[in-house]
Design an enzyme around this catalytic site. Sequence first.
Site, mmCIF file in Angstrom:
data_model
loop_
_atom_site.group_PDB
_atom_site.id
_atom_site.type_symbol
_atom_site.label_atom_id
_atom_site.label_comp_id
_atom_site.label_asym_id
_atom_site.label_seq_id
_atom_site.Cartn_x
_atom_site.Cartn_y
_atom_site.Cartn_z
ATOM 1 N N HIS A 1 -7.872 -5.277 -0.542
ATOM 2 C CA HIS A 1 -6.611 -4.583 -0.324
ATOM 3 C C HIS A 1 -5.762 -5.250 0.751
ATOM 4 O O HIS A 1 -4.546 -5.315 0.642
ATOM 5 C CB HIS A 1 -6.900 -3.135 0.079
ATOM 6 C CG HIS A 1 -5.675 -2.298 0.234
ATOM 7 N ND1 HIS A 1 -4.818 -2.037 -0.817
ATOM 8 C CD2 HIS A 1 -5.143 -1.665 1.322
ATOM 9 C CE1 HIS A 1 -3.822 -1.265 -0.390
ATOM 10 N NE2 HIS A 1 -3.998 -1.037 0.895
ATOM 11 N N SER B 1 0.840 -1.187 0.000
ATOM 12 C CA SER B 1 0.000 0.000 0.000
ATOM 13 C C SER B 1 0.885 1.251 0.000
ATOM 14 O O SER B 1 1.681 1.431 -0.914
ATOM 15 C CB SER B 1 -0.952 -0.043 1.203
ATOM 16 O OG SER B 1 -1.958 0.913 1.084
#
Length: 690
Positions: free
Chosen positions: A665, A550
């Site tokens: 995610h 991320s």
Amino acid sequence: MKTRLLASAALLLAAQGHAAAQDPYLWLENIQGKDALQWVHQQNALTVKETEGWKNFPQLKRDILAVLDSSARIPAIEKIGDRYYNFWRDAQHPRGLWRSATLDEYRKAEPAWETVLDLDKLAKDEKENWVWQGADCVKPKQDRCLIRLSRGGGDAAVVREFDLPAKRFLADGFVVPEAKSEVNWADRDTLYVATDFGKGSLTDSGYPRIVKEWKRGQPLAAAATLFEGKQTDISVNADGIDTAGHHYDVISQGTSFFSSDTYLKQDGKWLKLDKPGHVEASFHGPWLLLRPRQDWKVGGHDWKAGSLLAIKASDYLQGKRDVAALFQPSATTSLGGSAGTRDALILTVLDNVKSRLVEWKVVDGKWQSRPVAAPGYGSISVSAVDSDDSNDYFFTFTDFLTPTSLSLAHAGSDAREPLKQQPAFFDAKPYRIQQFFARSDDGTRVPYFVVARKDMKLNGKNPTLLYGYGGFEVSLTPYYSGTLGKAWLERGGVYVLGNIRGGGEYGPAWHEAALKHKRQKAYDDFSSIARDLARRGIADARHLGIKGGSNGGLLMGVMLTKYPQLFHAVVCQVPLLDMRRFNKLLAGASWMDEYGNPDQPADWAYIQRYSPYQNIRAGAKYPATLFATSTLDDRVHPGHARKMYAAMKAMGADVRYYERTEGGHGAAASHDEEARIAAMEYAFLWKELR
């Protein structure tokens, strides 16, 4: 010829300020596009074929899957009503079971769990790829729950009402269609719903802009609008908060990622709380808790960013500002978190990234504190068992070599009842944990942890993995990982955790130090740790690999393009990489408070200096890199990793790519896929760093 043309296109792309329309890989941003998915399948096939040729991959996957599926893992529990609930995945239940037990039963080595919802059966019966996202049950009876189910593991979810005693979904209950929603109970027959209500109802970041009050029996379309935020806000939501016998109805308007306005329902009206946007508001019983992210002058005092202040909510609404300070940061300390029991507030304090506890109680109208005896040199987390009726709290402790333990603690006492102890997945005796400080380019001391064998030779040749994040005020603290132990430490690897600026290890000031135009500070810190590892003889560049996801994936991209000489292998997970377009992709607009706005020339002037996609250069020698992302990641767009890999591959760089088709995610949708990806990453690192 095709390779030369693509390389030329990548060179053009590297020109600073290059327009997105000239991006030759823009077509890869079409997440579900036929051509893009065909390309993904082709790249995955290449990587899988290569992976299967790595001799240690099969054993790595078996070892990792054994850890993930182990029945000896600690089942995390939450008290709902008079029972304790846990969500559990293993080899027999890859999608998971929501199950419950009494506390006495939970104390046993082999509790007799009662299944409440079998997600594998539900997915099969409904022919849906359901992934569990949690449950929220309405107080006081907690017999009705809102269950969030995601198709494939993304942030977007369907919310459905569940009858807990009957263990079934209500046929005529509340249902909110799939969206990035915020749905909370106002009372047993009323919901606060912030969701996608159609055109114009979302912010630029893709989150709800409108919150409505939905009464049982109404169609959702008839729900009454309570509040409308701005298009440029991050999101809007409302919640009914129950804490220590008090109830608050609150609307939160996220004006940016790190600021919000709060509205409190009083006598049927929504009143805006008088506070700066950077001050975070929460509640504990009758008390309003205020945590400023910037220095704040209130009540005649100057409070540092990262302080925790308390005042009776009723007094604050009447204009009083005589707040009590429950925490004030120092040069080495920050507030890690808090948990409120019925009569106490337990604070977790980080002191040079190591946890300690402080307990606060109100005695004769005044706050009084005491330190709580607890182990040092590790990570402590606490959570209230039942903030309305009990002073018990769950106490969790771990470090890199100490398997996680869960105990039942009690406010007012240092005594703790051990409930569960995670088994040791690897022999920790040969290893030790050390904390060092690197000196960054501007002289700042940057802490990092090293986990290695006690007899490690300081010859620079130890295969070493350095992990980092450095953003959004997220703190990286010591943790136990059976996967890390089996796949890395036992095989002779060294693990390093970097606590660089941009994170929250030293509070808001540590974060602010690398915000927007100061972003380079985070990259200076991480590269300084790499140099310090070489200086100490732990690992030279040939034996140093790095990993991050991320925002940490952005960190990896910057290290890859700006500091390639410091590393030999890079694992770049679900990354941001094209910082020219990040604000136009999925939730990217919500992060402009962190990075700046690339559409503003002044901001792009500093962003373009580090944006990985704009800084790849033909002819440069880059370390071997593995990009890993997810098709269903609806937070960080998979196009970042797709485009970066494609451009680097066209230049002849040593890159490989894997995009999972399930999971969002944060994680894969199943343990098997999670083990496959982890084994792939570790096998890649072993191949490169030995």
